[in-house]
Design an enzyme around this catalytic site. Structure first.
Site, PDB file in Angstrom:
ATOM      1  N   TRP A   1     -31.516  46.107  21.661  1.00 41.35           N
ATOM      2  CA  TRP A   1     -30.280  46.012  22.449  1.00 41.35           C
ATOM      3  C   TRP A   1     -29.418  44.852  21.938  1.00 41.35           C
ATOM      4  CZ3 TRP A   1     -29.542  50.210  24.901  1.00 41.35           C
ATOM      5  CH2 TRP A   1     -30.453  50.810  25.786  1.00 41.35           C
TER       6      TRP A   1
ATOM      7  N   ASP B   1     -31.494  43.334  27.382  1.00 45.32           N
ATOM      8  CA  ASP B   1     -30.789  44.575  27.700  1.00 45.32           C
ATOM      9  C   ASP B   1     -29.364  44.286  28.164  1.00 45.32           C
ATOM     10  OD1 ASP B   1     -33.584  44.305  28.366  1.00 45.32           O
ATOM     11  OD2 ASP B   1     -33.615  46.362  29.098  1.00 45.32           O
TER      12      ASP B   1
ATOM     13  N   TYR C   1     -32.574  40.721  40.556  1.00 48.58           N
ATOM     14  CA  TYR C   1     -33.254  39.985  39.492  1.00 48.58           C
ATOM     15  C   TYR C   1     -32.550  38.637  39.334  1.00 48.58           C
ATOM     16  CZ  TYR C   1     -34.975  44.671  38.322  1.00 48.58           C
ATOM     17  OH  TYR C   1     -35.546  45.922  38.371  1.00 48.58           O
TER      18      TYR C   1
ATOM     19  N   ASP D   1     -26.040  46.461  33.952  1.00 49.20           N
ATOM     20  CA  ASP D   1     -26.192  47.783  33.331  1.00 49.20           C
ATOM     21  C   ASP D   1     -25.001  48.684  33.661  1.00 49.20           C
ATOM     22  OD1 ASP D   1     -28.634  47.129  32.259  1.00 49.20           O
ATOM     23  OD2 ASP D   1     -29.818  48.215  33.739  1.00 49.20           O
TER      24      ASP D   1
ATOM     25  N   ARG E   1     -37.431  47.244  21.778  1.00 49.70           N
ATOM     26  CA  ARG E   1     -36.116  47.742  22.196  1.00 49.70           C
ATOM     27  C   ARG E   1     -35.261  46.623  22.789  1.00 49.70           C
ATOM     28  NH1 ARG E   1     -36.525  52.913  25.283  1.00 49.70           N
ATOM     29  NH2 ARG E   1     -36.166  51.942  27.315  1.00 49.70           N
TER      30      ARG E   1
END
Length: 835
Positions: free
Chosen positions: A676, A598, A591, A543, A672
């Protein structure tokens, strides 16, 4: 901003002070139509629904606010105009009504001075009452003639505990279920008046004999021994060993904010609370609703005479006051009950006590609890007197609830099992709030005509300008992250995505504020040496790669070395980023082995952009191959051939709690997530040169595969998409705006670029019209909002990937994860309609 024209069209303008909306007479004027959906399969009795004047399209001083009436099927619903921010100006319409199990309710709010609202039975009350007619004798008030209720009260310097001056020693608040009081002195005790009646009782307590409320009476009695503890739900500071109450205070002030039939509220201001080596001003609002035992407690804390600092005052306060601790008294022979902790951080849970702890008798049971969002709690502990929940300060803003149940109430809760079931139901109601869609007349007028090129641009510019005025520029490196409630970091959405949307908008509607934001937000994170503030490379968060796209843009515009150093560092970190056996980037070190949809959007556009800008030859080609390979891996593991939809994530190890033990997939199609991935497809193609024929074909083929699959699940009535893609109409599911904007952007850009045939034009325009119709709103100040946004969703750490989990995440407005595709979708539709 957006100026509203009499034709109902929207036009863009650069002024930061939009023209005021012309007032309409308050005679049978439809203010708004509102859709309310109960997302649970039981009746919610006397559900409080709050509609701010702002969301209703009304200014605070609009005459129409004085005559608001709420109707359902022609029936007038109980309502009350309230002040929620304690500024003496009403700002919200509260409606109290039963919501049927898993049903949709359609409300209509009108303003009509000719309608006389029905008189409501008083079900809540707040008051503070002091003596008059006597005199002070040291610290005791003597020889009084009567009590009088006051709206605002600051105790004189000599006032202390047991001064016998304030009736029942402080302000009180009650509903038809239970009453509470707070000692307005150094003890800051939170106490309970157990009630045997549904009538209001506070007005009579302590009138004849000052302490008679300690004795059993037909109405009930004081049922809690508080002592030097948190009592029934108080607050203080955890010093490492015990709770320091809000005691060392210069002055207290109590104000009755609301005293209505459906909602009552009092405020206490603690001036110059000295704690942890600093001084703070604390404002505490305690409110109750009809039919509920809960007290909503809203704390707002500011540093007193806080020294000037380069960082945001809220970030500084969090350093100076690292916690606020809440809880309940710990009596002997009581049992601590803890709510579910295997939930998302935004879901509500509780810490409670149960046992024979009532002053009404040795065999009388009393239960107490504090209810809070799981993510707000740092730790659960206890000291000698209290069960303690240590909470994050949240920059000075904390809200929670406290509640008590007594076994002598009407329809009483009498056992531990009943108490726990009650608490579990209450936290579910808080977590799964009613789904609310407001269509004000102001918003409806702005959407009256079908979308054309100029209105699409105006909507994009309107949201961008509105957010610039609200909070976009607050996300600089020393700022405050409003939704995460913490000091800012190098985040994908507020530092990367939304600033990128402004740069794209600037290409069509140039404005120096858009280009300035590139420097003042992402640029602020880069030190003169090229280091990135707020970025931890060893977290390996894909991210946090997203803002790198803006760093490349800064380098290209300025040619400053520091930006190139920062971009090079991000690229180098990708080279050491952990990967699956096939080469897909882990989502984060916490993770492991996990590929999320995402992450494809967060990391791969930067990788491709960097390669296009700074690499050449074989090195560049390898990076391009790496980028496209990520899409292929995601497709191979996450696409379900029968539906064409993509699951949210894949765990190669199959060890994650949410992962299918045979294929590693998460169990749901989160719209969503697929959004993405779809946006990443068309964005990465921007940087793949025409010479990369094979790689481009791979992505374009995937785009042509996704487009019909996505449209197959488009909501026929609205042109939008649901939170869980393949379960429209299921309990709790809702039409979700961020995914709808992402799919619209994907379709429009793919058509504009020629990746999809022109036959998709009609479906694209339908989806954009649905995006505006369903989720955009206009306010009286000329600003607009994007609503219906799932604030966040992820997997792991209590997020089990189930359908129910996705129904528990908050629904919000004006978050960058939705604002960005909304703005970009409007720009692509503008281009499409200009062709």
């Amino acid at each position: 901003m957006l100026a509203l024209m009499s034709t109902g069209l929207l036009v863009a303008c650069n002024t930061e002070k939009p023209a005021p909306v012309k007032a309409t007479p308050a005679s049978n004027y439809t203010v708004a139509n509102i859709e309310i959906i109960n997302p649970v399969n039981y009746v919610r009795e006397q559900e409080p629904l709050y509609f701010s004047f702002y969301d209703l399209g009304l200014a605070l001083d609009d005459e129409k606010t004085k005559h608001l009436v709420t109707q359902e099927d022609g029936k007038i619903l109980p309502s009350q105009i309230i002040d929620t921010d304690n500024d003496s100006k009403p700002d919200t319409l509260l409606v109290s009504t039963d919501l049927a199990s898993a049903k949709t309710h359609n409300l209509k709010i009108i303003s009509d001075a000719g309608i006389k609202a029905p008189v409501l039975k008083k079900q809540t009350q707040a008051e503070i009452s002091i003596k008059e007619g006597g005199q002070w004798n040291g610290k005791v008030y003597e020889n009084f003639t009567n009590f009088k209720n006051v709206q605002n009260f600051t105790p004189p310097p000599q006032y202390t505990d047991h001064s016998t001056f304030i009736r029942y020693e402080g302000p009180g608040v009650e509903s038809d279920k239970v009453a509470y009081r707070v000692y307005l002195d150094w003890r800051n005790g939170f106490d309970i008046f157990g009630k045997k009646t549904n009538d209001m009782v506070l007005q009579n307590i302590g009138q004849k004999n000052y302490g008679d409320y300690h004795q059993d009476a037909p109405w009930g009695q004081d049922i809690l021994e508080v002592g030097k503890t948190l009592g029934a739900g108080g607050y203080g500071f955890w010093n490492g060993k015990s709770v320091d109450l809000v005691s060392d205070v210069k002055t207290w002030n109590a104000t009755i904010v609301e005293n209505g039939a459906l909602y009552s509220d009092f405020n206490i201001k603690y001036n110059e609370w000295k704690i942890n080596g600093h001084s703070f001003d604390v404002s505490s609002d305690l409110s109750m609703n009809a039919g509920s035992r809960l007290v909503h407690t809203r704390l707002k804390i500011t540093g007193h005479n806080q020294a000037s600092s380069k960082i945001d005052p809220r970030a500084q306060l969090t350093k100076d006051l690292p916690n606020i601790s809440i809880g309940v008294v710990k009596h002997p022979n009581t049992k601590l009950l803890l709510g579910n902790d295997e939930i998302s951080g935004s879901a509500w849970t509780y810490a409670a006590s149960w046992g024979k702890q009532s002053l009404s008798g040795p065999d009388s049971y009393l239960g107490m609890a504090v209810i809070f969002r799981k993510g707000d709690r740092q730790k659960q502990t206890e000291d000698a007197g209290s069960y303690v929940s240590i909470m994050d300060t949240g920059g000075g803003d904390l809200d929670y609830y406290f509640v008590a149940v007594w076994d002598q109430e009407k329809n009483a809760i009498k056992t531990e099992a009943e108490f726990k079931a009650y608490l579990d139901r209450e936290i579910e109601k808080l977590t799964k709030a009613p789904r609310v869609k407001i269509e004000s007349s102001l918003s409806a007028a702005a959407k009256a005509k079908p979308v054309d090129a100029e209105s699409a641009l105006a909507w994009s510019k309107g949201l961008a300008d509105s957010e610039l005025a609200r909070k976009t520029l607050n996300y600089h490196s020393n700022g405050w992250d409003e939704y995460r409630k913490r000091a800012t970091n190098f985040e994908y959405d507020v530092v990367g995505m939304q600033i990128n949307a402004l740069q794209e908008l600037n290409k069509i509607a140039p404005d120096s504020r858009y280009t300035d934001a590139l420097f003042s937000v992402p640029g602020s994170y880069i030190t003169p040496e090229g280091k990135i503030n707020g970025y931890n490379p060893d977290l390996f968060s894909i991210d946090r790669t997203k803002p790198g796209e803006m760093i490349i843009l800064l380098e290209q515009r300025t040619k400053e070395k520091k930006y190139r150093i920062a971009a090079d560092f991000l690229r180098a970190n990708l080279k050491r980023h952990p990967r699956t056996s096939e080469g897909a980037f882990w989502h984060r070190i916490t993770y492991p082995n996990q590929l999320w949809l995402d992450g494809v959007y967060m990391g791969i556009p930067f990788l491709t952009q960097y390669a296009a800008a700074y690499e050449t030859g074989a090195t560049q080609h390898k990076s391009f191959e790496e980028a496209v390979h990520e899409f292929v891996i995601a497709r191979d593991h996450l696409r379900e051939p029968k539906t064409g939809l993509y699951f949210h994530a894949w765990d190669e190890s199959k060890k994650a709690e949410w992962a299918d033990k045979t294929n590693g997939r998460a169990p749901q199609y989160w719209s969503r997530g697929m959004g993405w991935y779809a946006m990443a497809l068309v964005d990465v193609l921007d940087y793949l040169p025409a010479s990369e024929t094979k790689l481009r074909k791979t992505l374009i083929d995937i785009a042509n595969e996704i487009a019909p699959d996505v449209l197959r699940y488009q909501d026929a009535a609205t042109g939008t998409w649901w939170q869980i893609t393949d379960r429209p109409g299921d309990i709790g599911n809702y039409r979700e705006s961020t995914a709808s904007a992402m799919f619209t952007y994907f379709l429009a850009k793919a058509v504009n670029k020629g990746y999809l045939p022109d036959s998709y034009r009609a479906a694209t325009l339908k989806s954009y019209q649905g995006l505006i119709n369903e989720f955009a709103s206009v306010h009286a100040d000329g600003r607009i909002s994007m609503n219906g946004q799932c604030l966040v969703a992820g997997l792991g750490f209590g997020r089990d990937g189930s359908y129910d989990y996705y129904m528990t995440e908050p629904i919000t407005s004006n978050d960058a994860k939705g604002n960005t595709p909304f703005i970009l979708a409007g720009l692509e539709v503008y281009k499409l309609l200009k062709k």
